[in-house]
Design an enzyme around this catalytic site. Sequence first.
Site, PDB file in Angstrom:
ATOM      1  N   ARG A 121      34.314  48.754  41.927  1.00 46.73           N
ATOM      2  CA  ARG A 121      33.272  49.782  42.010  1.00 46.73           C
ATOM      3  C   ARG A 121      32.958  50.269  40.605  1.00 46.73           C
ATOM      4  O   ARG A 121      33.859  50.552  39.813  1.00 46.73           O
ATOM      5  CB  ARG A 121      33.744  50.952  42.882  1.00 46.73           C
ATOM      6  N   ASP A 151      33.281  69.392  40.283  1.00 44.10           N
ATOM      7  CA  ASP A 151      32.828  69.237  38.901  1.00 44.10           C
ATOM      8  C   ASP A 151      32.549  70.617  38.309  1.00 44.10           C
ATOM      9  O   ASP A 151      31.877  71.437  38.944  1.00 44.10           O
ATOM     10  CB  ASP A 151      31.555  68.389  38.849  1.00 44.10           C
ATOM     11  N   HIS A 207      35.056  66.247  46.117  1.00 41.15           N
ATOM     12  CA  HIS A 207      34.832  64.828  46.375  1.00 41.15           C
ATOM     13  C   HIS A 207      35.963  64.010  45.760  1.00 41.15           C
ATOM     14  O   HIS A 207      36.743  64.513  44.952  1.00 41.15           O
ATOM     15  CB  HIS A 207      33.475  64.378  45.835  1.00 41.15           C
ATOM     16  N   HIS A 220      38.388  66.683  43.739  1.00 45.88           N
ATOM     17  CA  HIS A 220      38.079  67.673  42.704  1.00 45.88           C
ATOM     18  C   HIS A 220      36.647  68.162  42.874  1.00 45.88           C
ATOM     19  O   HIS A 220      35.854  67.559  43.607  1.00 45.88           O
ATOM     20  CB  HIS A 220      38.231  67.061  41.312  1.00 45.88           C
TER      21      HIS A 220
END
Length: 326
Positions: free
Chosen positions: A265, A200, A255, A198
């Site tokens: 993570r 941002d 990304h 996607h």
Amino acid sequence: MVILSKQTSFFNGVPLIDLSKPDSKNLIVNACEEFGFFKIINHDVPMEFMSKLESEAIKFFSSPLSEKLKAGPADPFGYGNKQIGTNGDCGWVEHILVSTNSEFNYQKFASILGVNPENIRSAVNDYVSAVKKMSCDILEMLAEGLKIYPTNVFSKLLMDKNSDSVFRLNHYPPCSEIERLNDNNNNNNNDLIGFGEHTDPQIISILRSNNTSGLQILLKDGHWISVPPDENSFFVNVGDSLQVMTNGRFKSVKHRVLANSVKSRLSMIYFGGPPLSEKIAPLASLMEGEDSSLYKEFTWFEYKKSAYKTRLADNRLILFEKIAAS
């Protein structure tokens, strides 16, 4: 095509910007044009703010799911698990989303055993305040590098008391499913998506994570590259709104995050957005003439409303391109 400065340093294929260097503004412009993404070092965000927030986040995400669900459902603020948005996107991720410019109700966390809502509020506020200042500094360096004056043309949108900025904590638990998939596939090509590809929608995104890998960015040539983590530094994404304001000179970077089979993570992202009523359009100083605008003017509210109707991987800006409108 822009040729990156000979002085540009790279971190595993990603532009590395030292904010303490006098030429950093020009290097940031180059990185935004070629990658829409860069890593920054020698920032002024206190390490204690980063570690304090990470500690509070770990306390929360380590709680049983039944406890964490008390801080949800995400509306859009609060706790969410696996579901990303409202249009069917899912990932191997759980998250907390809070508004940075209105009083988020941290009492959602009050009934969760071992979690102190005031500690979370304090940690988020300290961290976001420091990262917001750094974001504005970067945006002003960008404006100066583009020779746009006044240099607060971008940063004033984040500083506005009505700025629609948000902050997100993402937690990607270890995923043993990856090993099972790879055991059944000799090519080991099975990537389980933590967070799908996607861009941002906001102006700028500032990312910091722990030392677990997973983040990838898409290069202009169509190849994905992995971005090695660095818990002491930050990564900066150009958002869709900044792409429009620079009339396509800067590109919002696609990304994604891949799940990890062994380690969890944790990432923290500040999304710097304009006020809902702000009109987003190419800056006149970056256009060669009135007819050179690539985008129709829209308000941030209109774009946000449109973006929420799309899937993660969709090109949200295509509806606002002048070519598509003609």
